[in-house]
Scaffold this active site. Structure first.
Site, PDB file in Angstrom:
ATOM      1  N   ASP A  16     -19.313 -33.326  36.307  1.00  0.00           N
ATOM      2  CA  ASP A  16     -19.742 -32.021  35.800  1.00  0.00           C
ATOM      3  C   ASP A  16     -18.500 -31.283  35.307  1.00  0.00           C
ATOM      4  O   ASP A  16     -17.696 -30.800  36.104  1.00  0.00           O
ATOM      5  CB  ASP A  16     -20.444 -31.240  36.906  1.00  0.00           C
ATOM      6  CG  ASP A  16     -20.886 -29.852  36.465  1.00  0.00           C
ATOM      7  OD1 ASP A  16     -20.699 -29.510  35.271  1.00  0.00           O
ATOM      8  OD2 ASP A  16     -21.407 -29.099  37.314  1.00  0.00           O
ATOM      9  N   TYR A  31     -24.506 -20.968  20.005  1.00  0.00           N
ATOM     10  CA  TYR A  31     -23.990 -22.335  20.039  1.00  0.00           C
ATOM     11  C   TYR A  31     -22.651 -22.422  19.306  1.00  0.00           C
ATOM     12  O   TYR A  31     -21.660 -22.931  19.852  1.00  0.00           O
ATOM     13  CB  TYR A  31     -25.004 -23.301  19.411  1.00  0.00           C
ATOM     14  CG  TYR A  31     -24.436 -24.666  19.123  1.00  0.00           C
ATOM     15  CD1 TYR A  31     -24.120 -25.538  20.159  1.00  0.00           C
ATOM     16  CD2 TYR A  31     -24.217 -25.096  17.811  1.00  0.00           C
ATOM     17  CE1 TYR A  31     -23.590 -26.797  19.895  1.00  0.00           C
ATOM     18  CE2 TYR A  31     -23.684 -26.341  17.545  1.00  0.00           C
ATOM     19  CZ  TYR A  31     -23.373 -27.186  18.589  1.00  0.00           C
ATOM     20  OH  TYR A  31     -22.838 -28.435  18.324  1.00  0.00           O
ATOM     21  N   GLY A  52     -24.688 -39.446  25.533  1.00  0.00           N
ATOM     22  CA  GLY A  52     -25.089 -38.805  24.283  1.00  0.00           C
ATOM     23  C   GLY A  52     -24.962 -39.762  23.117  1.00  0.00           C
ATOM     24  O   GLY A  52     -24.626 -40.937  23.273  1.00  0.00           O
TER      25      GLY A  52
END
Length: 292
Positions: free
Chosen positions: A44, A133, A16
């Site tokens: 994960d 979110y 990211g």
């Protein structure tokens, strides 16, 4: 002569924006720290067994959780996925950090606030997210702090860099395609260069006496998306007509906070980190992006 073992820093979500920025500066610290970079393909965080196994194998001293589900609008439809990554996964990380006596540095967001204020938010202010979110990120904060006492939550806002998809790169792309563009002018916040956030995290890690809890970090002062876009245009010498829009004129599936400006006093006082003016950090970022 006994050689001291280097401290290990696990960087989760390393593909990211923030993860890439930490990867970029990691060589500057290679004499003091060993970095372990993972992404969603190699770890994960929604799989508790994978997280437990990773910590057992690597035993990091620090875990920087830069992984997140960040599709703000899509989260309204994919709440299970958002909560799995932003809340449940954070809980698994916090438990693993507790088990291995690791310090967790967890990245959160200004979207935990509803933006219904004219004053900058402090770390102690009431959180009231306006969408899935923000709700999932708030739950992640709560789990991290409840499970692992050695947690530092860093709330940041309007993150951009030369990596991945972000507002600055989107604007530069649109400027090359369009003659005119409408930008929301009634939402206030603080743009943050992810490179500055990466440096701040390393400053915190190098501080000997840590204070745990919630901290805010961004560039300063507040601005609007419209003014932000105007500066991107100015720094890139783009010849585009920018028009201010209201939030009502640009509806989105997830409601955005109207003013999510955060106070930066705490991180300055405790960690002696002085945030940069957003225009200075933006100018450097645009210079890099326009030279690519």
């Amino acid at each position: 002569m006994i050689k001291l073992q280097m401290k290990k820093i696990a960087v989760l979500g390393s593909n990211g924006q923030l993860g890439n920025c930490i990867r970029k500066i990691a060589p500057d610290y290679e004499n003091s720290y060993e970095f372990i970079f993972t992404d969603s393909q190699t770890l994960d965080i929604t799989d508790e067994d994978q997280v437990s196994g990773f910590f057992y194998d690597n035993k990091p001293d620090y875990c920087i959780n830069a992984s997140a589900y960040t599709a703000v609008d899509l989260a309204e439809k994919e709440s299970d996925k958002a909560f799995a990554v932003n809340a449940d996964g954070v809980g698994y990380l916090a438990q693993a950090c507790t088990d291995h006596k690791s310090i967790l540095i967890h990245i959160s967001t200004d979207y935990v606030f509803d933006g219904d204020t004219n004053l900058p938010y402090s770390e102690d202010d009431f959180t009231s997210p306006t969408g899935v979110y923000g709700e999932s990120k708030r739950k992640g904060e709560e789990l991290a702090l409840e499970i692992n006492p050695k947690t530092i939550v860093l709330r940041t806002s309007w993150l951009y860099s030369e990596f991945n998809k972000n507002f600055v790169k989107t604007m530069l792309n649109l400027f090359s395609q369009k003659e005119e563009l409408g930008i929301v002018a009634d939402q206030f916040g603080q743009p943050t260069n992810a490179n500055d956030l990466a440096e701040a995290i390393m400053d915190i890690i190098q501080t000997s006496n840590k204070t745990f809890g919630i901290f805010h970090f961004s560039n300063y002062p507040e601005t609007t998306w419209f003014e932000f876009a105007k500066k991107i245009a100015a720094f890139s010498n783009a010849s585009i007509q920018l028009n201010p829009l209201t939030t009502e004129q640009y509806p989105t599936p997830a409601k955005r906070p109207a003013r999510s400006t955060m106070s930066l006093d705490k991180i300055e006082e405790i960690y002696r980190i002085e945030p940069k003016h957003w225009e200075n950090s933006l100018e450097e970022s645009v210079r890099i992006l326009t030279q690519q």
